[in-house]
Design an enzyme around this catalytic site. Structure first.
Site, PDB file in Angstrom:
ATOM      1  N   ASP A  26       0.835  -1.193   0.000  1.00 19.44           N
ATOM      2  CA  ASP A  26       0.000   0.000   0.000  1.00 19.44           C
ATOM      3  C   ASP A  26       0.874   1.248   0.000  1.00 19.44           C
ATOM      4  O   ASP A  26       2.036   1.221   0.417  1.00 19.44           O
ATOM      5  CB  ASP A  26      -0.896   0.030   1.250  1.00 19.44           C
ATOM      6  N   TYR A  98       6.390  -9.561   7.120  1.00 21.20           N
ATOM      7  CA  TYR A  98       6.198  -8.144   7.423  1.00 21.20           C
ATOM      8  C   TYR A  98       6.472  -7.885   8.897  1.00 21.20           C
ATOM      9  O   TYR A  98       6.319  -8.773   9.746  1.00 21.20           O
ATOM     10  CB  TYR A  98       4.761  -7.708   7.124  1.00 21.20           C
TER      11      TYR A  98
END
Length: 251
Positions: A26, A98
């Protein structure tokens, strides 16, 4: 980021090229472990680095140096190698990793950390967040945590989701075979609601029964999230993994 790299690579190779990344992050999300590939015509290679590598330098050392001159200071390519046969940065990947960082310090985040740590100046029950996270591990339909994309599956294998605290710094480490759009930030946002005792530990597990993205939590801010790594199988299994992943994602 992809557009910036495509432009720089097109300039260097003097022919249009398109980079394909392992993960599409994103806007505002960082990546220190992103992997990408591109197909370059053999005739374009001499355009990229007309000079031979220095003695002892890697094959693409000159290309790496030249590319760095065309990129903004907040985008770096740190290594370039020839891809093995059958390699696809996205579809050959086994899993992505992540890290999400946030600080509960009442005064906010240190200036040198502000770009990649989210300020969260209120108490959090990390043990409750960890307990709720364990309920989410495994193969599930994560529709409640994914933005809708037409004809895209939301079934994912969440392999790791744990939390650690170091003083005011709280870190989540998240790994899965793949993530759908905004999934990690949505997971973190829902778990923060548990950590603030606004929702019970069992709530996140209950969300797994939803068929659409839930509006009962706020997505965590993008800048606290960093893609830190991508795992791949041995070279002789890359092509098979590529085909398997494409088949799964097309269902």
């Amino acid at each position: 980021m992809a557009g910036v790299l495509d432009e720089a690579l097109t300039t260097v190779f003097r022919t249009p090229v398109r980079l394909r990344a392992a993960g599409r992050t994103d806007a505002g999300v960082h990546a220190t472990g992103q992997v990408a590939h591109l197909d370059v015509p053999g005739t374009a290679l001499p355009n990229a680095y007309p000079r031979a590598p220095h003695v002892g330098e890697a094959e693409f050392g000159p290309l790496l140096r030249r590319l760095g001159r065309f990129l903004p200071t907040d985008v770096r390519v740190v290594d370039i190698t020839r891809a093995p046969a059958g390699f696809d940065a996205r579809f050959s990947a086994l899993r992505r990793h992540y890290v999400y960082r946030l600080s509960t310090a009442p005064w906010g985040v240190l200036p040198q950390q502000a770009r990649y740590v989210t300020a969260w100046p209120r108490p959090l029950d990390v043990e409750a967040m960890a307990a709720a996270s364990r309920d989410l591990l495994g193969l599930h339909d994560f529709a409640a945590f994914c933005r809708h994309r037409e004809n895209a599956t939301t079934i994912r294998d969440l392999q790791r989701l744990d939390w650690t605290r170091d003083g005011d710094l709280i870190t989540a480490r998240v790994s899965a075979d793949a993530f759908c759009w905004s999934m990690v930030r949505s997971l973190v946002g829902a778990l923060l609601a548990v950590g603030e005792n606004r929702r019970p530990v069992s709530w996140c597990r209950e969300l797994l029964s939803a068929t659409n993205r839930s509006s009962d939590y706020a997505t965590a801010p993008a800048h606290g999230l960093t893609l830190v790594g991508v795992d791949y199988p041995p070279d002789d299994q890359l092509a098979a993994r590529n085909l398997i992943t494409r088949d799964v994602r097309s269902r």
